[in-house]
Design a protein around this motif. Structure first.
Motif: not given
Length: 456
Positions: A71-87
């Motif tokens: 995803a584009y560099f400023y878009r968040p791709t992690f869960s709020p807890q940081g345990d999961v990323m999406v792509m």
């Protein structure tokens, strides 16, 4: 999180559909000879875990053999807890478990276009364009939310035309733009989107009739689009009601809108076009008011852009060149006070995009090639950038009316010499500050990787 051993990676799994059977994904692969970038399918085995021989930093591939996009560099791709990323993958949107490396299909639809994850809930947001011959941004679109754990999908809103950019901090609004009567950036083709690189495949001839390189051809097409003065709107959609509200109308080229990560009502956006001709950065409130410029030009050929919020939402950082291609800064403005901090970057550390770590102690850049605006002769690296103050003897001089200068000392993390920069790496830090995630075609196909900040 992201503290994997090779044994843990060997236990990772990937789901190829919503109900697929898990399979091992990260068997150790040799690095092999580099593939020719930009050719489509990979021509060699793509490694999954190796140490860059030129930098000493460990690199891990997050995507499966089918490839993936970042995803584009400023878009968040992690869960709020940081345990999961999406792509994004050719088959849909996938989650990656940041402890085990396991991949799981989240949205099994190749039409799903990922926007981001939520900052409040364990949600990913995406839209699907209606079928048709027009460009996707000219077709009706439907916005959806999907739970990262249950994979339950909710339909949020529908719009007849436009591009959605960012979800706000409390997940109640999405900010979008629409252009009325726009034409493709690359003329004379039905769909100018290059599916491999995710942007228009620019082509143009110079005054002598000879074809220009990609960067110069892009400049020609950007100038034409900017000069067209197409009517546009910046608007928000309420995700609870679907109501659409226009914030700003203009014939300037409105682009790159993004919400603050902490303030649900703060938006920044850009005036797109040739950077030396536009006043690039603006902010506006979602509840009304006129746009306000965040930086004003002080010299001819001064350029700035690719702006992004700090993780706490207090600063906006951006690429600044005074003038273009000669003096390079990662510059920042503190929104509450107007204080300005400019951090000097060496020419070969200039990057297409910069980003800042969650704890705000480090910056990083994703590099660029010699044909791009900075003309960096040896700039094809993922670089770590450490801020250092500028000390003038024992005398401290500070006045908030003036810019405070500092420097960024670079450390090379990833050799990107085989990367084709028509694909933007779009780097981001992991939530634990320990890794940097980026996209690359360094081995032929598009993949998502991460590099460890600490050297092994």
């Amino acid at each position: 999180m992201a503290n994997w051993t090779r044994r843990e990676w060997m236990r990772g799994t990937v789901a190829t559909s919503a109900a697929a059977i898990a399979a091992p994904v990260l068997a150790r692969a040799g690095q092999g000879a580099p593939a020719t970038p930009g050719t489509g399918a990979a021509t060699t085995r793509v490694p999954t875990d190796w140490v860059d021989p030129r930098t000493g930093h460990r690199i891990v591939r997050l995507s499966g053999d089918e490839g993936a996009g970042k995803a584009y560099f400023y878009r968040p791709t992690f869960s709020p807890q940081g345990d999961v990323m999406v792509m994004s993958t050719p088959k849909g949107i996938v989650t990656v478990d940041m402890k085990t490396g396991a991949r799981r299909m989240l949205v099994a639809d190749p039409r799903a276009e990922l926007i981001s994850t939520g900052r409040k809930t364990r949600t990913a947001f995406y839209f699907i364009s209606d079928p048709g011959d027009a460009q996707p941004s000219d077709r009706p679109r439907t916005l959806y939310a999907v739970d990262l754990d249950s994979r339950k999908v909710r339909r949020l809103a529908r719009m007849e035309q436009g591009q959605c950019w960012s979800i706000n901090a409390d997940e109640t609004l999405v900010v979008c733009t629409v252009a009325y009567g726009d034409t493709p950036l690359q003329p004379d083709v039905p769909d100018p989107r290059n599916r491999r690189f995710g942007q228009a495949e620019y082509a143009a001839n110079g005054p002598d009739g000879r074809p220009l390189n990609f960067a110069k051809a892009k400049g020609v097409r950007m100038l034409q689009r900017w000069a067209a003065r197409v009517p546009m709107e910046l608007f928000v959609i309420d995700l609870r009601t679907g109501a659409r509200r226009v914030l700003h109308k203009s014939t300037d080229w409105l682009n790159h809108a993004q919400f603050s990560p902490t303030d649900p009502g703060q938006i920044i956006f850009s005036h797109e076009g040739p950077w030396h001709r536009v006043t690039r950065m603006w902010r506006i409130r979602a509840d009304g008011g006129a746009p306000e410029a965040l930086h004003e030009r002080t010299m001819n050929m001064e350029i700035w852009g690719h702006e992004f919020f700090s993780p706490d939402g207090k600063w906006v950082w951006y690429d600044l060149q005074t003038p273009r291609g000669q003096v390079f800064w990662v510059a920042g403005i503190e929104l509450a006070t107007g204080r300005r901090l400019w951090r000097r970057v060496e020419q070969n550390d200039w990057s297409v995009h910069f980003n800042v770590s969650p704890d705000q102690t480090l910056f990083a850049g994703d590099g660029g090639d010699r044909d791009m605006v900075a003309h960096a002769p040896d700039g094809k690296w993922i670089v770590l950038l450490r801020p250092e103050p500028v000390v003038d003897g024992d005398v401290e001089v500070y006045d908030p009316k003036f810019v405070t200068p500092e420097v960024l000392r670079g450390e090379r993390l990833v050799d990107m010499s085989a990367h084709d920069y028509r694909l933007e790496p779009n780097l981001t830090f992991t939530p634990d500050n320990r890794w940097i995630v980026f996209g690359s075609n360094m081995h032929g196909a598009n993949h998502v990787y991460m590099v460890e900040v600490a050297k092994r």
